[in-house]
Write a protein that holds these residues in place. Structure first.
Motif, short mmCIF file in Angstrom:
data_model
loop_
_atom_site.label_atom_id
_atom_site.label_comp_id
_atom_site.label_asym_id
_atom_site.label_seq_id
_atom_site.Cartn_x
_atom_site.Cartn_y
_atom_site.Cartn_z
N GLU A 151 14.11 14.24 2.30
CA GLU A 151 13.14 13.91 1.26
C GLU A 151 11.89 14.77 1.43
O GLU A 151 11.61 15.27 2.51
N THR A 152 11.13 14.90 0.35
CA THR A 152 9.86 15.61 0.37
C THR A 152 8.75 14.62 0.05
O THR A 152 8.82 13.91 -0.96
N ASP A 153 7.74 14.57 0.90
CA ASP A 153 6.68 13.59 0.74
C ASP A 153 5.67 14.04 -0.31
O ASP A 153 4.97 15.03 -0.13
N LEU A 154 5.62 13.32 -1.43
CA LEU A 154 4.63 13.59 -2.47
C LEU A 154 3.44 12.65 -2.37
O LEU A 154 2.35 12.98 -2.84
N ARG A 155 3.64 11.49 -1.78
CA ARG A 155 2.55 10.51 -1.74
C ARG A 155 1.33 11.04 -1.01
O ARG A 155 0.19 10.86 -1.46
N SER A 156 1.56 11.72 0.10
CA SER A 156 0.41 12.25 0.85
C SER A 156 -0.35 13.29 0.03
O SER A 156 -1.58 13.38 0.13
N LEU A 157 0.38 14.06 -0.78
CA LEU A 157 -0.30 15.04 -1.64
C LEU A 157 -1.08 14.32 -2.75
O LEU A 157 -2.22 14.69 -3.05
N LEU A 158 -0.46 13.31 -3.35
CA LEU A 158 -1.12 12.58 -4.43
C LEU A 158 -2.36 11.85 -3.94
O LEU A 158 -3.29 11.60 -4.73
N ARG A 159 -2.39 11.50 -2.66
CA ARG A 159 -3.53 10.75 -2.12
C ARG A 159 -4.49 11.64 -1.33
O ARG A 159 -5.32 11.13 -0.58
N PRO A 165 0.80 -1.23 0.00
CA PRO A 165 0.00 0.00 0.00
C PRO A 165 0.84 1.29 0.00
O PRO A 165 0.31 2.35 -0.34
N GLU A 166 2.12 1.19 0.39
CA GLU A 166 2.96 2.38 0.42
C GLU A 166 3.59 2.70 -0.93
O GLU A 166 4.16 3.78 -1.12
N VAL A 167 3.49 1.78 -1.88
CA VAL A 167 4.09 1.98 -3.20
C VAL A 167 3.11 2.73 -4.08
O VAL A 167 1.90 2.43 -4.11
N LEU A 168 3.59 3.72 -4.81
CA LEU A 168 2.72 4.49 -5.69
C LEU A 168 2.10 3.61 -6.75
O LEU A 168 2.74 2.71 -7.30
N THR A 169 0.84 3.89 -7.07
CA THR A 169 0.17 3.20 -8.16
C THR A 169 0.62 3.77 -9.50
O THR A 169 1.20 4.86 -9.57
N PHE A 170 0.35 3.05 -10.58
CA PHE A 170 0.68 3.56 -11.91
C PHE A 170 -0.05 4.88 -12.17
O PHE A 170 0.50 5.79 -12.80
N GLU A 171 -1.28 4.97 -11.69
CA GLU A 171 -2.06 6.19 -11.92
C GLU A 171 -1.46 7.38 -11.18
O GLU A 171 -1.42 8.50 -11.71
N GLU A 172 -0.95 7.14 -9.97
CA GLU A 172 -0.32 8.22 -9.21
C GLU A 172 0.98 8.66 -9.88
O GLU A 172 1.27 9.86 -9.97
N ILE A 173 1.76 7.69 -10.34
CA ILE A 173 3.01 8.03 -11.04
C ILE A 173 2.70 8.82 -12.29
O ILE A 173 3.33 9.85 -12.58
N THR A 174 1.72 8.36 -13.07
CA THR A 174 1.38 9.03 -14.32
C THR A 174 0.89 10.44 -14.07
O THR A 174 1.28 11.38 -14.81
N ARG A 175 0.08 10.64 -13.05
CA ARG A 175 -0.38 12.00 -12.76
C ARG A 175 0.80 12.91 -12.43
O ARG A 175 0.91 14.03 -12.94
N PHE A 176 1.70 12.43 -11.60
CA PHE A 176 2.84 13.26 -11.21
C PHE A 176 3.72 13.58 -12.41
O PHE A 176 4.14 14.73 -12.60
#
Length: 332
Positions: free
Chosen positions: A282-290, A44-55
């Protein structure tokens, strides 16, 4: 649309993003990860393809990113990776999409990756000696890597080979790998051993320096000449043998640091931005993407990370601190 150029306080413009899709790997290279008991990220901590693509879409559209390289761990162990390739390859404005792999799974996946839009591969192979390969990777997989290289070539990929150079271990591999370049036409790039190992056994005396490698190749094969097509932001400096057969690159992170022209930053598999391979922050992007974060929120977070980038990695100073993450967890 306003373009937000990612420029740090030293004037370096960043247009090259490396995206790790997994911290998992089917090898155990000692300079990259521990031999046993690897603590992988929970899924669950790994970015999804959709999250990667959006970023990536935001970085291309809003920040002028033009180059994307997918890394790991070993990216081909991520299931259905061709789906991500297909999503990324169709983003307008992306000029260069590449992937770094150990090649083991290429015989099964090369065709699908190529059909999805991938054209460039860097394949890691530190030695052509089976025993030394097993010593370095802790796996008996050399034949699978060689088969992967052949599969990539047959599929039509542009292929470069990467070899980590370690003093006291890989000197005998310089000539065989250079001869492979001369025979195959593939560029072989020798990478100076860097302090990114999980077991923290790196020592400066183990670095096989570019000058030493150049001298040995010239003594045993033929004179090497700089090819003159080196962009300052490119970490590899390319040489060709004087007779025109073979292209050799050197990534001299220790003996000839290229920090002054660095244009790269990284997104880890768990969604952290790292403005330097050796960064300790590091800068947390996952929390922003979610969350409900806007594209502007993502851009601002990346801008702040790039602005905080140091002048260099400081490996050659007393100030250097090895990152807490090992290479497999950062992304190459």
């Amino acid at each position: 649309m306003t373009l937000h150029v990612l420029q740090d306080t030293f004037g370096r413009v960043h247009d090259n993003l490396r995206v790790s899709v997994t911290d998992r790997c089917n090898l155990r290279c000692f300079y990259c990860m521990p031999a046993e008991n690897v603590q992988y990220l929970p899924r669950p901590e790994v970015l999804t393809f959709e999250e990667i693509t959006r970023f990536v879409r935001v970085m291309i559209g809003h920040c002028g990113i033009r180059k994307i390289r997918l890394t790991g761990g070993e990216p081909l162990v991520r299931q259905n990776l061709e789906r991500l390739i297909e999503q990324l390859a169709t983003i307008p404005g992306l000029n260069d999409l590449a992937l770094t792999t150990n090649g083991i799974l290429l015989p099964q996946q090369a065709a699908a990756l190529y059909a999805a839009g991938l054209r460039r591969l860097n394949i890691s192979i530190d030695t052509l000696d089976r025993d030394r390969f097993q010593q370095m990777t802790r796996r008996d997989s050399l034949e699978q890597v060689l088969a992967g290289i052949e599969a990539a070539r047959e599929t039509g990929f542009h292929v470069k080979l990467n070899a980590v150079a370690i003093r006291g271990l890989t000197e005998e591999d310089l000539v065989p790998l250079a001869m492979l370049s001369r025979e195959s036409g593939l560029e072989v790039r020798f990478i100076e051993y860097m302090p990114l190992d999980a077991e923290r056994s790196w020592e400066r005396d183990k670095v096989l320096r570019t000058e030493t490698m150049l001298e040995r190749l010239e003594q045993e094969i033929a004179p090497l000449v700089p090819l003159g097509d080196h962009a300052p932001s490119n970490p590899a400096v390319a040489y060709g043998f004087e007779d025109g057969r073979g292209r050799i690159g050197f990534i001299s992170s220790i003996s000839r640091p290229f920090c002054a022209h660095c244009n790269r930053f990284r997104l880890t598999a768990d969604g952290k931005i790292r403005n330097c391979l050796f960064s300790t922050e590091e800068t947390d992007l996952r929390s922003l993407l979610r969350s409900d974060a806007s594209d502007d929120d993502l851009v601002l977070a990346v801008q702040q990370s790039i602005s905080a980038k140091k002048e260099g990695h400081e490996i050659n100073t007393a100030r250097f601190l090895q990152p807490d993450r090992a290479m497999h967890s950062i992304g190459g």
